[in-house]
Design a protein around this motif. Structure first.
Motif, PDB file in Angstrom:
ATOM      1  N   LEU A 159       0.868  -1.338  -0.142  1.00 17.31           N
ATOM      2  CA  LEU A 159      -0.045  -0.136  -0.128  1.00 17.31           C
ATOM      3  C   LEU A 159       0.476   0.881   0.331  1.00 17.31           C
ATOM      4  O   LEU A 159       0.654   2.349  -0.717  1.00 17.31           O
ATOM      5  CB  LEU A 159      -1.033  -0.027   1.359  1.00 17.31           C
ATOM      6  N   LEU A 160       2.051   1.619   0.780  1.00 19.22           N
ATOM      7  CA  LEU A 160       2.818   2.182   0.763  1.00 19.22           C
ATOM      8  C   LEU A 160       3.281   3.018  -0.611  1.00 19.22           C
ATOM      9  O   LEU A 160       3.787   4.198  -1.184  1.00 19.22           O
ATOM     10  CB  LEU A 160       4.191   2.442   2.255  1.00 19.22           C
ATOM     11  N   LEU A 161       4.367   1.584  -1.378  1.00 16.70           N
ATOM     12  CA  LEU A 161       4.630   1.736  -2.708  1.00 16.70           C
ATOM     13  C   LEU A 161       3.567   2.016  -4.023  1.00 16.70           C
ATOM     14  O   LEU A 161       3.736   2.970  -4.560  1.00 16.70           O
ATOM     15  CB  LEU A 161       4.712   0.058  -2.791  1.00 16.70           C
ATOM     16  N   ILE A 162       2.547   1.766  -3.229  1.00 16.57           N
ATOM     17  CA  ILE A 162       0.765   2.370  -4.224  1.00 16.57           C
ATOM     18  C   ILE A 162       0.829   4.342  -4.202  1.00 16.57           C
ATOM     19  O   ILE A 162       1.294   4.500  -5.051  1.00 16.57           O
ATOM     20  CB  ILE A 162       0.413   1.789  -4.062  1.00 16.57           C
ATOM     21  N   PHE A 163       0.756   4.041  -3.116  1.00 16.22           N
ATOM     22  CA  PHE A 163       0.268   5.622  -2.440  1.00 16.22           C
ATOM     23  C   PHE A 163       1.970   6.395  -2.856  1.00 16.22           C
ATOM     24  O   PHE A 163       2.343   7.144  -3.450  1.00 16.22           O
ATOM     25  CB  PHE A 163       0.063   5.918  -0.729  1.00 16.22           C
ATOM     26  N   VAL A 175       1.789   7.051  -7.129  1.00 15.01           N
ATOM     27  CA  VAL A 175       0.981   7.805  -6.916  1.00 15.01           C
ATOM     28  C   VAL A 175       0.771   8.865  -6.728  1.00 15.01           C
ATOM     29  O   VAL A 175       0.586  10.256  -7.682  1.00 15.01           O
ATOM     30  CB  VAL A 175      -1.483   7.628  -6.037  1.00 15.01           C
ATOM     31  N   THR A 176       1.388   9.328  -5.763  1.00 18.74           N
ATOM     32  CA  THR A 176       1.965  11.180  -5.471  1.00 18.74           C
ATOM     33  C   THR A 176       2.891  11.331  -5.636  1.00 18.74           C
ATOM     34  O   THR A 176       2.643  13.330  -6.248  1.00 18.74           O
ATOM     35  CB  THR A 176       1.827  11.232  -4.131  1.00 18.74           C
ATOM     36  N   SER A 177       3.974  10.563  -6.141  1.00 20.06           N
ATOM     37  CA  SER A 177       5.095  10.706  -7.091  1.00 20.06           C
ATOM     38  C   SER A 177       5.296  11.190  -8.781  1.00 20.06           C
ATOM     39  O   SER A 177       5.352  12.792  -8.890  1.00 20.06           O
ATOM     40  CB  SER A 177       6.740  10.280  -7.813  1.00 20.06           C
ATOM     41  N   THR A 178       3.880  11.146  -8.846  1.00 19.49           N
ATOM     42  CA  THR A 178       2.925  11.422 -10.507  1.00 19.49           C
ATOM     43  C   THR A 178       2.697  13.121 -10.545  1.00 19.49           C
ATOM     44  O   THR A 178       2.490  14.112 -11.111  1.00 19.49           O
ATOM     45  CB  THR A 178       1.548  10.300 -11.037  1.00 19.49           C
ATOM     46  N   LEU A 179       1.824  13.639  -8.771  1.00 16.14           N
ATOM     47  CA  LEU A 179       1.331  14.363  -8.911  1.00 16.14           C
ATOM     48  C   LEU A 179       2.963  15.633  -8.817  1.00 16.14           C
ATOM     49  O   LEU A 179       2.286  17.028  -8.779  1.00 16.14           O
ATOM     50  CB  LEU A 179       0.452  14.800  -7.628  1.00 16.14           C
TER      51      LEU A 179
END
Length: 137
Positions: free
Chosen positions: A24-28, A31-35
């Motif tokens: 879950l941390l990896l997915i988080f 996703v946030t690094s693309t923003l």
């Protein structure tokens, strides 16, 4: 009657919950690094129906005259225009000593984008915050 109690401690550890958390941390973070865009200018766009939380200490108005192909700059609504080279010095004198120096850009619809970006570059060089003023819809 010899009854024995089972008092052995089980030393095993279940890794399934740990791998779920890591996943879950990896997915988080993916996703946030693309923003995050490190090359973007900090620009506060006010909503046309609400108020802006930051109050500008200075304003720069840009007026475009297409028939003359000229652009004029006005600081704090002053009727006399200033040249582009004078803007940075004027803003420094107005915004020095402020905790969060902020100025707003009032731009005519016909102003070329390069003129607005030039003002944003002044803000970036001096670490000012910028508010792009819009009209209500």
């Amino acid at each position: 009657m010899a009854l024995k109690r089972n008092t052995k401690i089980d030393a095993s550890f279940s890794m399934s919950s740990m791998t779920d958390i890591v996943f879950l941390l990896l997915i988080f973070f993916l996703v946030t690094s693309t923003l995050v865009n490190p090359n973007a200018l900090k620009l506060l766009l006010p909503k046309s129906t609400g108020q802006v939380s930051a109050k500008p200490m200075a304003t720069v108005s840009i007026k475009h005259y297409p028939q003359r192909n000229a652009v004029t700059y006005h600081i704090n609504g002053n009727a006399t225009p200033v040249t582009f080279n004078e803007i940075e010095g004027e803003l420094r004198s107005l915004l020095d000593g402020e905790d969060e120096p902020t100025f707003s850009i009032y731009s005519d619809e016909t102003v070329p984008v390069k003129e607005v970006v030039a003002l944003m570059n002044i803000a970036k060089r001096n670490q000012y915050k910028v508010i792009m003023a819009t009209s209500p819809e």
